[in-house]
Design a protein around this motif. Structure first.
Motif, PDB file in Angstrom:
ATOM      1  N   ASP A   1     -17.026   1.487  -9.300  1.00  0.00           N
ATOM      2  CA  ASP A   1     -16.348   1.078 -10.123  1.00  0.00           C
ATOM      3  C   ASP A   1     -16.953   1.774 -11.542  1.00  0.00           C
ATOM      4  O   ASP A   1     -16.974   0.686 -12.621  1.00  0.00           O
ATOM      5  CB  ASP A   1     -15.974  -0.583 -10.381  1.00  0.00           C
ATOM      6  N   ASP A   2     -17.754   2.575 -11.579  1.00  0.00           N
ATOM      7  CA  ASP A   2     -18.429   3.245 -12.847  1.00  0.00           C
ATOM      8  C   ASP A   2     -18.133   4.726 -12.809  1.00  0.00           C
ATOM      9  O   ASP A   2     -17.974   5.303 -11.645  1.00  0.00           O
ATOM     10  CB  ASP A   2     -19.679   2.971 -12.289  1.00  0.00           C
ATOM     11  N   PRO A   3     -18.013   5.337 -13.830  1.00  0.00           N
ATOM     12  CA  PRO A   3     -17.714   6.872 -13.768  1.00  0.00           C
ATOM     13  C   PRO A   3     -18.569   7.530 -13.531  1.00  0.00           C
ATOM     14  O   PRO A   3     -18.339   8.630 -12.741  1.00  0.00           O
ATOM     15  CB  PRO A   3     -17.391   7.036 -15.400  1.00  0.00           C
TER      16      PRO A   3
ATOM     17  N   ASN B   1      -8.555   5.060 -12.178  1.00  0.00           N
ATOM     18  CA  ASN B   1      -8.174   4.858 -13.649  1.00  0.00           C
ATOM     19  C   ASN B   1      -9.166   3.995 -14.562  1.00  0.00           C
ATOM     20  O   ASN B   1      -9.519   4.382 -15.448  1.00  0.00           O
ATOM     21  CB  ASN B   1      -6.759   4.345 -13.871  1.00  0.00           C
ATOM     22  N   ASN B   2      -9.513   2.851 -13.892  1.00  0.00           N
ATOM     23  CA  ASN B   2     -10.153   1.775 -14.629  1.00  0.00           C
ATOM     24  C   ASN B   2     -11.699   2.152 -14.778  1.00  0.00           C
ATOM     25  O   ASN B   2     -12.033   2.363 -15.941  1.00  0.00           O
ATOM     26  CB  ASN B   2     -10.205   0.645 -14.109  1.00  0.00           C
ATOM     27  N   ALA B   3     -12.070   2.869 -14.019  1.00  0.00           N
ATOM     28  CA  ALA B   3     -13.600   3.368 -13.751  1.00  0.00           C
ATOM     29  C   ALA B   3     -13.782   4.597 -15.057  1.00  0.00           C
ATOM     30  O   ALA B   3     -14.761   4.658 -15.563  1.00  0.00           O
ATOM     31  CB  ALA B   3     -14.147   3.836 -12.403  1.00  0.00           C
ATOM     32  N   LEU B   4     -12.747   5.321 -14.893  1.00  0.00           N
ATOM     33  CA  LEU B   4     -12.634   6.560 -15.643  1.00  0.00           C
ATOM     34  C   LEU B   4     -11.952   6.251 -17.204  1.00  0.00           C
ATOM     35  O   LEU B   4     -11.831   7.358 -17.791  1.00  0.00           O
ATOM     36  CB  LEU B   4     -11.858   7.681 -15.013  1.00  0.00           C
ATOM     37  N   GLY B   5     -11.553   4.966 -17.464  1.00  0.00           N
ATOM     38  CA  GLY B   5     -10.873   4.736 -18.653  1.00  0.00           C
ATOM     39  C   GLY B   5      -9.624   5.551 -18.947  1.00  0.00           C
ATOM     40  O   GLY B   5      -9.067   5.591 -20.067  1.00  0.00           O
ATOM     41  N   ARG B   6      -8.680   5.624 -17.857  1.00  0.00           N
ATOM     42  CA  ARG B   6      -7.546   6.186 -17.990  1.00  0.00           C
ATOM     43  C   ARG B   6      -6.460   5.173 -17.833  1.00  0.00           C
ATOM     44  O   ARG B   6      -6.589   4.121 -17.246  1.00  0.00           O
ATOM     45  CB  ARG B   6      -7.089   7.230 -16.813  1.00  0.00           C
TER      46      ARG B   6
END
Length: 192
Positions: A74-76, A161-166
């Motif tokens: 859960d982290d980029p 998406n959440n991890a990558l801020g999308r």
């Protein structure tokens, strides 16, 4: 600093197939404690010499494709070395280094392609599992096809998406709500 042999012994022999896909906080912490400096060295481009032989490629792909998924859930950063792994995997497959590694460890040459959000890489991953892992690749082939189906439908993996801020689209949200990746696998199993 860890060596090629030590990385392979840890991942292939110590952790083995039963632990490769498990979500286990203790294992994640163990990998982070043991291999974070090595991953940082790889990310800085200081392990490229490992990619000059089959076993070196295998260790490099474990460090750049597998370990970050455990270390950084859960982290980029979980995806930060994906492109490096993808390039090495594609070159290694072209040189047929993968064929010099026994199954099931051979799959680590194809997983960077399966983790790619490129349709071309997805197609290649399916071909690799189909043609180059005939003895142990049935489950891997199912998952390669499921990854490809997700990319065909959305052009990306919505569960990143959440991890990558999308931004998640409404279609992606429906997919995630209905089961996400598990739904993609079940669809393929039902169609078979």
């Amino acid at each position: 600093m860890s060596t090629v042999e030590e990385v392979i012994a840890f991942w292939v022999d110590e952790i083995g197939p039963q632990g490769w896909y498990a979500q286990d906080a203790a294992l994640d912490a163990k990998i982070r404690d043991r291999y974070l400096p090595l991953w940082e060295k790889a990310r800085a481009g200081r392990l490229c010499n490992w990619a000059s032989c089959p076993k070196g490629c295998l260790a490099y792909l474990i460090v750049t494709d597998q370990f970050p998924r455990n270390m950084f859930r859960d982290d980029p950063r979980a995806f930060a070395t994906d492109e490096m792994a993808r390039k090495v995997a594609a070159r290694a497959c072209h040189l047929r280094f993968d064929g010099q590694i026994e199954e099931p460890a051979r799959q680590f040459f194809y997983l960077p392609l399966m983790h790619s959000e490129s349709q071309m890489d997805q197609d290649r991953a399916v071909r690799m599992f189909l043609l180059r892992m005939p003895n142990t690749g049935a489950q891997n082939l199912l998952h390669a096809r499921a990854h490809r189906a997700v990319i065909r439908e959305f052009g990306r993996f919505p569960y990143r998406n959440n991890a990558l801020g999308r931004q998640t689209t409404s279609a992606e949200q429906s997919f995630l709500t209905e089961g996400g990746y598990g739904l993609a696998v079940r669809r393929l199993q039902k169609a078979a």
